[in-house]
Design a protein around this motif. Sequence first.
Motif, PDB file in Angstrom:
ATOM      1  N   ARG A 137       0.835  -1.202   0.000  1.00 34.56           N
ATOM      2  CA  ARG A 137       0.000   0.000   0.000  1.00 34.56           C
ATOM      3  C   ARG A 137       0.874   1.259   0.000  1.00 34.56           C
ATOM      4  O   ARG A 137       0.577   2.222  -0.698  1.00 34.56           O
ATOM      5  CB  ARG A 137      -0.910  -0.043   1.240  1.00 34.56           C
ATOM      6  N   LEU A 138       1.944   1.216   0.771  1.00 33.17           N
ATOM      7  CA  LEU A 138       2.839   2.368   0.845  1.00 33.17           C
ATOM      8  C   LEU A 138       3.537   2.621  -0.492  1.00 33.17           C
ATOM      9  O   LEU A 138       3.736   3.770  -0.892  1.00 33.17           O
ATOM     10  CB  LEU A 138       3.882   2.153   1.949  1.00 33.17           C
ATOM     11  N   LEU A 139       3.877   1.546  -1.196  1.00 30.17           N
ATOM     12  CA  LEU A 139       4.569   1.683  -2.479  1.00 30.17           C
ATOM     13  C   LEU A 139       3.638   2.090  -3.619  1.00 30.17           C
ATOM     14  O   LEU A 139       4.095   2.658  -4.605  1.00 30.17           O
ATOM     15  CB  LEU A 139       5.268   0.366  -2.839  1.00 30.17           C
ATOM     16  N   THR A 140       2.356   1.772  -3.490  1.00 29.41           N
ATOM     17  CA  THR A 140       1.437   2.037  -4.605  1.00 29.41           C
ATOM     18  C   THR A 140       0.595   3.301  -4.446  1.00 29.41           C
ATOM     19  O   THR A 140       0.032   3.772  -5.414  1.00 29.41           O
ATOM     20  CB  THR A 140       0.491   0.843  -4.832  1.00 29.41           C
ATOM     21  N   LEU A 141       0.510   3.815  -3.252  1.00 26.94           N
ATOM     22  CA  LEU A 141      -0.306   5.017  -3.026  1.00 26.94           C
ATOM     23  C   LEU A 141       0.546   6.127  -2.422  1.00 26.94           C
ATOM     24  O   LEU A 141       1.591   5.881  -1.851  1.00 26.94           O
ATOM     25  CB  LEU A 141      -1.469   4.698  -2.085  1.00 26.94           C
ATOM     26  N   ARG A 142       0.050   7.298  -2.502  1.00 28.61           N
ATOM     27  CA  ARG A 142       0.744   8.464  -1.941  1.00 28.61           C
ATOM     28  C   ARG A 142       0.156   8.785  -0.568  1.00 28.61           C
ATOM     29  O   ARG A 142      -0.558   9.766  -0.409  1.00 28.61           O
ATOM     30  CB  ARG A 142       0.598   9.654  -2.872  1.00 28.61           C
ATOM     31  N   GLU A 143       0.440   7.953   0.397  1.00 30.44           N
ATOM     32  CA  GLU A 143      -0.049   8.158   1.758  1.00 30.44           C
ATOM     33  C   GLU A 143       1.130   8.150   2.710  1.00 30.44           C
ATOM     34  O   GLU A 143       2.179   7.583   2.424  1.00 30.44           O
ATOM     35  CB  GLU A 143      -1.023   7.036   2.160  1.00 30.44           C
ATOM     36  N   THR A 144       0.935   8.753   3.858  1.00 30.65           N
ATOM     37  CA  THR A 144       1.971   8.723   4.876  1.00 30.65           C
ATOM     38  C   THR A 144       1.971   7.343   5.532  1.00 30.65           C
ATOM     39  O   THR A 144       0.957   6.625   5.484  1.00 30.65           O
ATOM     40  CB  THR A 144       1.715   9.788   5.966  1.00 30.65           C
ATOM     41  N   PRO A 145       3.068   6.950   6.153  1.00 33.23           N
ATOM     42  CA  PRO A 145       3.092   5.649   6.831  1.00 33.23           C
ATOM     43  C   PRO A 145       1.966   5.487   7.868  1.00 33.23           C
ATOM     44  O   PRO A 145       1.397   4.407   7.992  1.00 33.23           O
ATOM     45  CB  PRO A 145       4.465   5.627   7.500  1.00 33.23           C
ATOM     46  N   LEU A 146       1.625   6.554   8.565  1.00 34.54           N
ATOM     47  CA  LEU A 146       0.548   6.463   9.555  1.00 34.54           C
ATOM     48  C   LEU A 146      -0.804   6.209   8.883  1.00 34.54           C
ATOM     49  O   LEU A 146      -1.594   5.380   9.346  1.00 34.54           O
ATOM     50  CB  LEU A 146       0.487   7.735  10.402  1.00 34.54           C
ATOM     51  N   GLN A 147      -1.060   6.879   7.770  1.00 34.51           N
ATOM     52  CA  GLN A 147      -2.305   6.645   7.038  1.00 34.51           C
ATOM     53  C   GLN A 147      -2.356   5.206   6.507  1.00 34.51           C
ATOM     54  O   GLN A 147      -3.394   4.557   6.558  1.00 34.51           O
ATOM     55  CB  GLN A 147      -2.431   7.626   5.863  1.00 34.51           C
ATOM     56  N   VAL A 148      -1.231   4.729   6.009  1.00 33.45           N
ATOM     57  CA  VAL A 148      -1.160   3.350   5.502  1.00 33.45           C
ATOM     58  C   VAL A 148      -1.408   2.370   6.636  1.00 33.45           C
ATOM     59  O   VAL A 148      -2.159   1.402   6.484  1.00 33.45           O
ATOM     60  CB  VAL A 148       0.203   3.086   4.824  1.00 33.45           C
ATOM     61  N   PHE A 149      -0.782   2.601   7.774  1.00 32.77           N
ATOM     62  CA  PHE A 149      -0.964   1.710   8.916  1.00 32.77           C
ATOM     63  C   PHE A 149      -2.433   1.652   9.320  1.00 32.77           C
ATOM     64  O   PHE A 149      -2.985   0.574   9.551  1.00 32.77           O
ATOM     65  CB  PHE A 149      -0.100   2.166  10.095  1.00 32.77           C
ATOM     66  N   ARG A 150      -3.080   2.800   9.380  1.00 36.61           N
ATOM     67  CA  ARG A 150      -4.504   2.838   9.748  1.00 36.61           C
ATOM     68  C   ARG A 150      -5.375   2.109   8.729  1.00 36.61           C
ATOM     69  O   ARG A 150      -6.305   1.405   9.084  1.00 36.61           O
ATOM     70  CB  ARG A 150      -4.975   4.281   9.887  1.00 36.61           C
ATOM     71  N   SER A 151      -5.070   2.298   7.457  1.00 37.61           N
ATOM     72  CA  SER A 151      -5.926   1.726   6.416  1.00 37.61           C
ATOM     73  C   SER A 151      -5.682   0.231   6.197  1.00 37.61           C
ATOM     74  O   SER A 151      -6.544  -0.447   5.643  1.00 37.61           O
ATOM     75  CB  SER A 151      -5.740   2.486   5.106  1.00 37.61           C
ATOM     76  N   THR A 152      -4.548  -0.294   6.619  1.00 37.97           N
ATOM     77  CA  THR A 152      -4.245  -1.711   6.374  1.00 37.97           C
ATOM     78  C   THR A 152      -4.241  -2.567   7.636  1.00 37.97           C
ATOM     79  O   THR A 152      -4.105  -3.781   7.542  1.00 37.97           O
ATOM     80  CB  THR A 152      -2.873  -1.862   5.683  1.00 37.97           C
ATOM     81  N   SER A 153      -4.407  -1.950   8.779  1.00 38.13           N
ATOM     82  CA  SER A 153      -4.312  -2.701  10.038  1.00 38.13           C
ATOM     83  C   SER A 153      -5.323  -3.834  10.140  1.00 38.13           C
ATOM     84  O   SER A 153      -4.975  -4.943  10.549  1.00 38.13           O
ATOM     85  CB  SER A 153      -4.479  -1.769  11.234  1.00 38.13           C
TER      86      SER A 153
END
Length: 179
Positions: A137-153
Amino acid sequence: MPRLLSCHLKLLKDSCPEIIAAATLLLVPAVAVFLITDPEQFRSVHMASERNFLKSLMGVLTTNLPSALFLFAGVITLGLTAGVGCIVLGLFLGFSVSTAVGTFGVGHVIAQTWLYTPFEVYGFVLAGASGLVATRRLLTLRETPLQVFRSTSLRAFSLLAHSMILLSISAVLEAAVTL
């Protein structure tokens, strides 16, 4: 039960790239090490077998569950522990199978492990995939690590839960087989 199966299948579908990556990182080193290692060199190795179900079960659980949690830690390390852990686990698996084949022979190893090995390998693949979810998710989207963590947890924890269930089933079967 059908709802549980449909939830599991949806989780697998949503996590297919991570599952393929984890399976590749785990199985390629395992097969490579097995193929390049001469099982005959391990012929003198003797493995003590545990005759107590509870001791065997606890031994397997206290080895496999922390290993799965280490793979899951990739959620926090952006996949580093999941990737490296899958490779190391694959190397260990390859050497273990080579040692067992050299010591006991292929027929005996298959007869002793066919029941629990699919659950164990699948459990570790899902644990590795759980640690890789945030990375993709981090490699494919332009989100911060915190946003990625929230969205994939949620998906990562779901994969981990499925992994723990499979590894627990595997441990019960392995303990029963080694009696």
